[in-house]
Design a protein around this motif. Structure first.
Motif, PDB file in Angstrom:
ATOM      1  N   THR A 199       1.114  -1.580   0.167  1.00 53.30           N
ATOM      2  CA  THR A 199      -0.566  -0.216   0.110  1.00 53.30           C
ATOM      3  C   THR A 199       0.778   1.036  -0.027  1.00 53.30           C
ATOM      4  OG1 THR A 199       0.445   0.369   2.610  1.00 53.30           O
ATOM      5  CG2 THR A 199      -1.858  -1.666   1.647  1.00 53.30           C
ATOM      6  N   GLY A 200       0.097   2.128   0.090  1.00 54.00           N
ATOM      7  CA  GLY A 200       0.779   3.226  -0.343  1.00 54.00           C
ATOM      8  C   GLY A 200       1.713   4.182   1.344  1.00 54.00           C
ATOM      9  N   GLN A 221       2.488   1.446   3.699  1.00 51.28           N
ATOM     10  CA  GLN A 221       3.954   0.472   3.549  1.00 51.28           C
ATOM     11  C   GLN A 221       4.777   0.927   3.338  1.00 51.28           C
ATOM     12  OE1 GLN A 221       1.640  -2.533   1.684  1.00 51.28           O
ATOM     13  NE2 GLN A 221       2.015  -3.959   4.050  1.00 51.28           N
ATOM     14  N   TYR A 222       4.163   1.546   2.190  1.00 50.63           N
ATOM     15  CA  TYR A 222       5.620   2.078   0.793  1.00 50.63           C
ATOM     16  C   TYR A 222       6.234   3.641   1.582  1.00 50.63           C
ATOM     17  CZ  TYR A 222       7.785   4.556  -3.209  1.00 50.63           C
ATOM     18  OH  TYR A 222       8.905   5.716  -3.358  1.00 50.63           O
ATOM     19  N   SER A 223       4.975   4.448   2.279  1.00 46.83           N
ATOM     20  CA  SER A 223       5.371   5.560   2.859  1.00 46.83           C
ATOM     21  C   SER A 223       6.229   5.201   4.043  1.00 46.83           C
ATOM     22  CB  SER A 223       4.571   6.720   3.099  1.00 46.83           C
ATOM     23  OG  SER A 223       5.398   7.741   3.773  1.00 46.83           O
ATOM     24  N   VAL A 224       5.463   4.201   4.938  1.00 40.39           N
ATOM     25  CA  VAL A 224       6.993   3.967   6.248  1.00 40.39           C
ATOM     26  C   VAL A 224       8.148   3.524   5.721  1.00 40.39           C
ATOM     27  CG1 VAL A 224       6.789   2.100   8.161  1.00 40.39           C
ATOM     28  CG2 VAL A 224       5.020   3.563   7.697  1.00 40.39           C
ATOM     29  N   ALA A 225       8.260   2.216   4.794  1.00 41.61           N
ATOM     30  CA  ALA A 225       9.654   1.593   4.250  1.00 41.61           C
ATOM     31  C   ALA A 225      10.474   2.870   4.192  1.00 41.61           C
ATOM     32  CB  ALA A 225       9.931   0.838   2.906  1.00 41.61           C
ATOM     33  N   ILE A 226      10.198   3.776   3.022  1.00 43.64           N
ATOM     34  CA  ILE A 226      10.995   5.067   2.688  1.00 43.64           C
ATOM     35  C   ILE A 226      11.777   5.668   3.267  1.00 43.64           C
ATOM     36  CG2 ILE A 226      10.430   5.175   0.175  1.00 43.64           C
ATOM     37  CD1 ILE A 226       8.834   7.742   0.498  1.00 43.64           C
ATOM     38  N   LYS A 227      10.431   5.802   4.874  1.00 42.82           N
ATOM     39  CA  LYS A 227      10.984   6.890   5.695  1.00 42.82           C
ATOM     40  C   LYS A 227      12.393   6.214   7.238  1.00 42.82           C
ATOM     41  CE  LYS A 227       7.250   9.947   6.177  1.00 42.82           C
ATOM     42  NZ  LYS A 227       5.687  10.229   6.858  1.00 42.82           N
ATOM     43  N   SER A 228      11.982   5.085   6.816  1.00 41.00           N
ATOM     44  CA  SER A 228      12.943   3.812   7.504  1.00 41.00           C
ATOM     45  C   SER A 228      14.238   4.109   7.143  1.00 41.00           C
ATOM     46  CB  SER A 228      12.102   2.491   8.141  1.00 41.00           C
ATOM     47  OG  SER A 228      12.288   1.518   6.916  1.00 41.00           O
ATOM     48  N   LEU A 229      14.013   4.264   5.500  1.00 41.47           N
ATOM     49  CA  LEU A 229      15.349   4.140   4.957  1.00 41.47           C
ATOM     50  C   LEU A 229      15.971   5.521   5.397  1.00 41.47           C
ATOM     51  CD1 LEU A 229      14.406   2.093   2.066  1.00 41.47           C
ATOM     52  CD2 LEU A 229      16.010   1.528   3.730  1.00 41.47           C
ATOM     53  N   GLY A 230      15.708   6.519   5.260  1.00 41.19           N
ATOM     54  CA  GLY A 230      16.131   7.914   5.649  1.00 41.19           C
ATOM     55  C   GLY A 230      15.873   8.803   4.532  1.00 41.19           C
ATOM     56  N   LEU A 231      14.286   8.703   3.623  1.00 36.61           N
ATOM     57  CA  LEU A 231      14.629   9.774   2.499  1.00 36.61           C
ATOM     58  C   LEU A 231      12.597  10.062   2.518  1.00 36.61           C
ATOM     59  CD1 LEU A 231      14.759   6.187   0.155  1.00 36.61           C
ATOM     60  CD2 LEU A 231      16.333   8.269   0.471  1.00 36.61           C
ATOM     61  N   SER A 232      13.275  10.682   1.650  1.00 36.90           N
ATOM     62  CA  SER A 232      12.143  11.776   1.985  1.00 36.90           C
ATOM     63  C   SER A 232      11.158  10.902   0.417  1.00 36.90           C
ATOM     64  CB  SER A 232      12.049  13.286   1.477  1.00 36.90           C
ATOM     65  OG  SER A 232      12.767  13.271   0.073  1.00 36.90           O
ATOM     66  N   GLN A 233       9.807  11.272   0.239  1.00 43.91           N
ATOM     67  CA  GLN A 233       9.124  11.483  -0.911  1.00 43.91           C
ATOM     68  C   GLN A 233       9.850  11.513  -2.318  1.00 43.91           C
ATOM     69  OE1 GLN A 233       5.417  12.061  -1.454  1.00 43.91           O
ATOM     70  NE2 GLN A 233       4.393  12.171   0.402  1.00 43.91           N
ATOM     71  N   VAL A 234      10.429  13.231  -2.299  1.00 39.14           N
ATOM     72  CA  VAL A 234      11.240  13.094  -3.599  1.00 39.14           C
ATOM     73  C   VAL A 234      12.668  12.588  -3.648  1.00 39.14           C
ATOM     74  CG1 VAL A 234      12.571  15.087  -4.401  1.00 39.14           C
ATOM     75  CG2 VAL A 234      10.552  15.075  -3.304  1.00 39.14           C
ATOM     76  N   LYS A 284       0.225   7.496  -2.752  1.00 41.30           N
ATOM     77  CA  LYS A 284      -0.755   7.360  -2.709  1.00 41.30           C
ATOM     78  C   LYS A 284      -1.599   5.678  -2.802  1.00 41.30           C
ATOM     79  CE  LYS A 284      -4.686   9.746  -5.192  1.00 41.30           C
ATOM     80  NZ  LYS A 284      -5.460   9.277  -6.283  1.00 41.30           N
ATOM     81  N   ASP A 285      -0.658   5.472  -4.223  1.00 43.60           N
ATOM     82  CA  ASP A 285      -1.231   4.043  -4.369  1.00 43.60           C
ATOM     83  C   ASP A 285      -1.028   2.870  -3.993  1.00 43.60           C
ATOM     84  OD1 ASP A 285      -3.678   5.232  -5.739  1.00 43.60           O
ATOM     85  OD2 ASP A 285      -2.376   5.719  -7.837  1.00 43.60           O
TER      86      ASP A 285
END
Length: 72
Positions: free
Chosen positions: A6-7, A9-22, A40-41
């Motif tokens: 899900t979006g 889960q993706y958001s949590v994953a990138i944050k845990s890797l220290g990444l912003s959306q951009v 989102k999707d």
């Protein structure tokens, strides 16, 4: 992250890797608009698998970049 990521889960994953959306979009080689769509999707399966692998092996984005740029 399961097969259908899900979006959220993706958001949590990138944050845990220290990444912003951009930052995540740049890292994955996609346009920032695509990165926002993934938040989102959910990302496509290949991107989800790659993130799952990074998290499981505790690979940081910097480490992945260094391996890719060194050719090893």
């Amino acid at each position: 992250m399961g097969r259908g990521v899900t979006g959220k889960q993706y958001s949590v994953a990138i944050k845990s890797l220290g990444l912003s959306q951009v930052g995540a979009a740049r890292f994955m080689g996609v346009h920032p608009v695509t990165g926002r769509r993934w938040v989102k999707d959910g990302p496509p399966p290949p991107a989800a698998k790659f993130l799952r692998l990074m998290l499981a092996l505790k690979f940081t984005p910097d480490y992945v970049d260094s391996v890719v740029s060194s050719g090893n």
